[in-house]
Design an enzyme around this catalytic site. Structure first.
Site, PDB file in Angstrom:
ATOM      1  N   ASP A 102      -6.620  -1.099   0.089  1.00  0.00           N
ATOM      2  CA  ASP A 102      -7.107   0.131   0.708  1.00  0.00           C
ATOM      3  C   ASP A 102      -8.567  -0.022   1.132  1.00  0.00           C
ATOM      4  OD1 ASP A 102      -6.493   3.230   0.948  1.00  0.00           O
ATOM      5  OD2 ASP A 102      -8.511   3.024   0.132  1.00  0.00           O
ATOM      6  N   TRP A 132       0.838  -1.204   0.000  1.00  0.00           N
ATOM      7  CA  TRP A 132       0.000   0.000   0.000  1.00  0.00           C
ATOM      8  C   TRP A 132       0.871   1.253   0.000  1.00  0.00           C
ATOM      9  CZ3 TRP A 132      -0.554   4.529   2.520  1.00  0.00           C
ATOM     10  CH2 TRP A 132      -1.723   5.267   2.267  1.00  0.00           C
ATOM     11  N   TYR A 166       1.138   3.881  -3.079  1.00  0.00           N
ATOM     12  CA  TYR A 166       0.718   5.273  -2.882  1.00  0.00           C
ATOM     13  C   TYR A 166       1.836   6.231  -3.283  1.00  0.00           C
ATOM     14  CZ  TYR A 166      -1.297   9.349  -0.515  1.00  0.00           C
ATOM     15  OH  TYR A 166      -1.814  10.589  -0.226  1.00  0.00           O
TER      16      TYR A 166
END
Length: 516
Positions: free
Chosen positions: A463, A443, A447
């Site tokens: 997410d 994640w 990102y």
């Protein structure tokens, strides 16, 4: 696209050229920055949406870059200012040598480090870089950087009161003679004439670095959503957002190659009433040599080079996403003004809410950020650099020991070059280097890839907001495969849908509790 296809007379590559000419005839602004059109009878090159009389097809040549048109001897149109067109959206999509090189050139690497420095960052020889760029763009790195310098010089001449000699060196030219020759070649005017014919008086505050700009974008722009996204994540001391929705002003500090700066970007009115396809921006720079770099970093933050029409056409073909796309035309995927800063912020945001992450960021800035010489409104510091954080205790943050170790490990990797997040970083290599660090998982790495490296095709299946959004739409994670190469934008649609849904539920709850 090869150089021969770029400089194409009538009869060559008829399908592609016919499409280009139709875009010129219809003055289609969606193609601004994607290619440039030159007229051999006038010696002028334009953006496709130029309001001038459409030239005869027999007199038109097409070029993939402003630098290629300039190299062929054409000067910039004074009506449409093609040098100020949005950047090509393909440089956001492409992760190859050309895409990475263009992002680095736009960030000013050639001016600061030369072609050898550009090649070293890309991991290729100077000959390979020159050959590849010339084949695809009709111009090599020196010519592309020259076009960038000419545009910077025009902005400084027409919006500031800097002496012309200072403009020359601030724009990146090695000598006044080179500056004069380039301005004459590109604009068919001397620097003094260019300033005189600007049609407006240079900004009186320019001597202190205040430069007013219009940052162009193509297609619709979902300003309310972008400014809301940045406002919710603003870190006190480094960022501030003032004003009510529809009239907000976003401000932030910038760490730049030659000095520091403050960027101010105004939210345009809803629906764009009385406003063109641009964002009003004002830059306060301690060194004007940072102008072009600062502009590019603000453009990346606000995702101004995107092609929203292409994104909408692709995502809107999915019946589940279609209502979201129609409800928010021009939704963008905000990037970052500083990749290293964004990576640190991503770690701060692990397993906490957006608001909590912003509070942690404010504590980090207050403890380790470099103070500005004097506060500027709510702006007081630069975000801490990796060297400052690599050996920091970080006890002020009140975070678990494991996360503080992760933050120090990341800062060390950024400081020693193990992880590179500059404008031309290889996205796959950067992601692999990030996930190899203890405490950074898919994640966080995804990102960072989406925002710090501007990748338009990132999806974060783990997410929570994505999962909730998909459930609400009756979709599944497998649906995301069809959203390539624009999954980052689909992600923002899902996030925005979740934000709007939560706001609607909160409003309904308040109404229920209100006595009648």
């Amino acid at each position: 696209m090869t150089a021969s296809a770029a400089d194409s007379p009538p009869g060559s590559a008829p399908d592609l050229d016919d499409v280009r000419y139709q875009a010129v005839r219809s003055r289609d602004a969606r193609f601004d920055g994607a290619f440039f059109t030159a007229v051999r009878t006038t010696g002028i090159y334009c953006r496709p949406s130029c309001p001038a009389v459409t030239p005869k097809r027999a007199n038109v040549r097409f070029y993939p870059s402003a630098a290629a048109a300039q190299r062929a001897g054409f000067r910039a149109c004074r009506r449409c200012r093609p040098d100020a067109a949005p950047g090509s959206a393909q440089w956001n999509v492409r992760a190859d040598l050309t895409g990475r090189a263009m992002r680095l050139i736009d960030d000013g690497v050639v001016d600061r480090e030369g072609v050898a420095g550009l090649a070293a960052r890309l991991g290729y020889s100077t000959r390979q870089v020159h050959r590849q760029l010339t084949e695809e763009l009709g111009a090599g790195p020196v010519a592309l950087a020259r076009a960038r310098r000419a545009h910077t010089a025009r902005i400084l001449l027409q919006t500031t009161a800097l002496p012309i000699t200072e403009v020359a060196f601030a724009a990146g030219f090695a000598s006044v003679r080179q500056f004069n020759d380039t301005i004459r070649a590109v604009y068919a005017r001397t620097p003094g004439e260019l300033r005189t014919h600007a049609g407006r008086r240079p900004d009186a505050g320019a001597g202190t670095g205040a430069i007013p700009l219009r940052l162009a974008h193509r297609g619709p722009y979902a300003a309310a959503q972008v400014f809301g996204f940045l406002e919710r994540r603003a870190i006190a001391g480094v960022e501030e957002v003032t004003g009510a929705p529809g009239a907000r002003l976003y401000r932030r500090t910038l760490r730049l190659p030659y000095g520091t700066g403050v960027a101010e970007v105004a939210e345009p009115p809803a629906g764009g009433r009385g406003h063109g396809a641009w964002l009003d921006c004002r830059l306060h720079l301690t060194d004007p040599r940072d102008l072009a770099t600062a502009v590019q970093r603000v453009r990346r933050l606000f995702d101004l080079d995107a092609d929203p029409c292409a994104v909408a056409a692709h995502l809107g073909a999915d019946p589940r996403l279609a209502p979201l796309v129609a409800a928010r035309p021009g939704l963008r995927s905000p990037g970052a003004a500083d990749g290293e800063e964004l990576a640190v912020r991503a770690v701060l945001g692990q397993q906490v809410t957006v608001a909590a992450a912003a509070r942690l960021g404010a504590r980090l800035v207050a403890a380790y950020g470099k103070p500005l010489p004097a506060p500027d409104g709510g702006l007081t510091h630069l975000f801490p650099d990796p060297d400052s954080l690599a050996g920091a205790d970080l006890a002020e943050l009140g975070m678990p020991d494991a996360r503080r170790r992760t933050l120090r490990t990341l800062a060390t990797a950024l400081a020693d070059g193990t992880v590179a997040l500059d404008a031309g970083a290889d996205r796959d290599e950067a992601e692999r280097a990030l996930v190899a660090l203890p405490g950074i998982g898919p994640w966080t790495a995804g990102y960072v890839r989406m925002r710090a490296l501007g990748d338009p095709d990132v999806f974060l299946p783990g997410d929570a907001g994505v999962r909730h959004g998909l459930t609400a739409l009756g979709g599944a994670l497998a649906d995301a495969a069809a959203w390539r190469p624009w999954r980052s934008y689909a992600l923002h649609h899902l996030w925005q849908h979740a934000t709007d849904t939560a706001a609607t539920a909160a409003t309904a709850a308040r109404r229920t509790r209100t006595p009648r």
